[in-house]
Design an enzyme around this catalytic site. Structure first.
Site: not given
Ligand code: GDP
Ligand code: IMO
Ligand code: MG
Length: 423
Positions: A13, A41
């Site tokens: 994340d 994502h």
């Molecule tokens: P990923 O799994 O690595 O793609 O990340 P996620 O989407 O799960 O989590 C990132 C969160 O932060 C999302 O809600 C994005 O919209 C938000 N986000 C990404 N970059 C920024 C930023 O620079 N500032 C803020 N405030 N939010 C951001």
């Molecule tokens: P993105 O791509 C954050 C965590 C789960 C758990 C461990 C194993 O959005 O960064 P699984 O479902 O793979 O058996 O879970 O990994 N986990 C994540 N945490 N972002 C994710 O994906 C995750 N995908 C799995 O919380 O601890």
């Molecule tokens: Mg994510």
């Protein structure tokens, strides 16, 4: 050569989706190289706001070909739902996503077993799995008991495979008191999947090879972050694949020497979802504030994310393991109203100072050692150049860069596509 990889260098994340979305504007090929629909994502662009799970973030550019590669595990039912959602919100049809025939299939029994196995674990042993069937599917792959996307294209072969593996799966399901399956039931399910996705299942090798050899712009999109890598992360609280650049090469079928740049995505603080050690976790009002301002709730499960300060020891390990050439620092704006910002530069474990990241059981006993920085206390969300950033924010960024020996090329100050500073 222009094969670039985007990897998470924390616990997931980090904002990979928004960085891939930005970089994919110029990419001819985007490849999701591992994981499944456990990913969340977030992408916000001119077509809307999306939480992508298995679909690569290059989907929004109609000229970009997207491949869900051999290293992934695919649930065709959730993939169908995801594509329907993208089509509904964006108003355009999705015909630029292909699946390698070697990708493994997440079957309904994988999801059931994921939940049952997690329920059996005591509270302190829980992984916090997303229950998407990821672990059981990769286990079957390793045990050579898996079904692959290409299998559904050949009915006779598929039936032979299902007949071989189903008795064992049903024994596992019975052990947990769960619903069992018949061969015909699974054959019907696969026939439905074939009707929807059959023409999108390809052998990606010739396509990827042609793209590599003709110098096309290729982007490899990782899921999660190295701290949950099955080999190098906080085992057993890991996912069942390798979200590293090594995993990218293996999962996408591209040799390591072909990779030009590795973009490591790192938040200006940190978060973790699920179980396991997380040294800089905050249980106080600062942690609550990071969660509130950063909107730190899971994109897949909606779970509140554990929040804490930036851990530079873990990030240094991640940069080394991945050979990160460029960092993309995200969510700097979330720190805008913090008077004091801390970064972890070492740990105390059993009375000893550690400047490097040890294995899981040591991490569980580690207490972070912090450096303190004074915050900039002003809005950065409208900054679009390095010069526009407040001086204290620049100092914070330069300090991170120095400690990680890695150039911070992108600085994100908001979730929108244009809220990005290129340095
Ligand atoms: P990923 O799994 O690595 O793609 O990340 P996620 O989407 O799960 O989590 C990132 C969160 O932060 C999302 O809600 C994005 O919209 C938000 N986000 C990404 N970059 C920024 C930023 O620079 N500032 C803020 N405030 N939010 C951001
Ligand atoms: P993105 O791509 C954050 C965590 C789960 C758990 C461990 C194993 O959005 O960064 P699984 O479902 O793979 O058996 O879970 O990994 N986990 C994540 N945490 N972002 C994710 O994906 C995750 N995908 C799995 O919380 O601890
Ligand atoms: Mg994510």
């Amino acid at each position: 050569m222009s094969v670039n990889a985007v990897v998470g260098v924390q616990w997931g994340d980090e904002g990979k989706g928004r960085i891939v979305d930005y970089l994919a504007k110029d990419a001819e090929l985007v490849i999701r190289f591992q994981g499944g629909d456990n990913a969340g994502h977030t992408v916000i662009n001119d077509q809307g706001k999306f939480a992508l799970h298995i679909i690569p973030s290059g989907v929004f550019n109609p000229d970009t070909m997207n491949i869900v590669s051999a290293g992934t595990v695919v649930n065709f039912d959730t993939m169908a739902g995801e594509i329907d959602h993208i089509e509904q919100v964006s108003g355009r049809s999705v015909d630029n996503v292909f699946i390698d025939r070697r990708a493994h299939l997440i079957m309904p029994y994988h999801c059931l077993l994921d939940g049952a196995e997690e329920n059996k674990r005591s509270d302190s042993q829980k992984i916090g799995t997303t229950k998407r069937g990821i672990g059981p599917c990769y286990s079957d792959k390793a045990a050579r008991m898996g079904l692959r996307a290409g299998d559904i294209l050949d009915e006779d072969w598929l039936r032979t495979r299902i007949e071989l593996l189903l008795p064992k799966k049903n024994r596992d399901l019975e052990y947990y008191g769960l619903k069992t399956f018949t061969v015909d039931e699974l054959m019907e399910l696969c026939a439905r999947w074939k009707a929807r996705f059959g023409s999108y299942i390809i052998d990606s090798v010739p396509v990827v090879r042609e793209a590599v050899e003709s110098d096309k712009k290729i982007l490899l999109e990782g899921q999660l972050g190295i701290m949950r890598d099955n080999d190098w992360g906080i085992y057993p609280y890991t996912t069942s694949s390798n979200p590293t650049v090594a995993g990218a090469c293996n999962g996408a079928g591209i040799a390591p020497c072909r990779i030009s740049r590795v973009y490591g995505v790192i938040k200006a603080y940190s978060t973790s979802v699920g179980g396991g050690p997380y040294m800089t976790e905050l249980f106080d009002s600062d942690g609550e504030k990071l969660r509130r301002i950063g909107g730190e709730f899971g994109a897949t499960t909606g779970r509140p994310r554990r929040c804490g300060w930036l851990d530079l020891v873990a990030a240094d390990y991640a940069c080394y393991m991945n050979g990160v050439t460029d960092l993309a620092l995200t969510k700097l704006d979330v720190l805008d109203s913090f008077e004091t910002i801390k970064v972890c530069t070492g740990y105390m474990i059993d009375g000893e100072y550690y400047s490097y990241l040890p294995d899981t059981s040591y991490q569980e006993r580690a207490k972070p050692v912090y450096e303190e920085w004074s915050g900039w206390m002003c809005d950065t969300t409208k900054c679009r150049t390095w010069e526009e950033l407040p001086e204290k924010a620049r100092a914070y960024i330069l300090a991170i860069e120095e400690k990680l020996h890695t150039h911070i090329t992108y600085i994100s100050v908001g979730p929108e596509r244009d809220q990005l500073i290129v340095r």
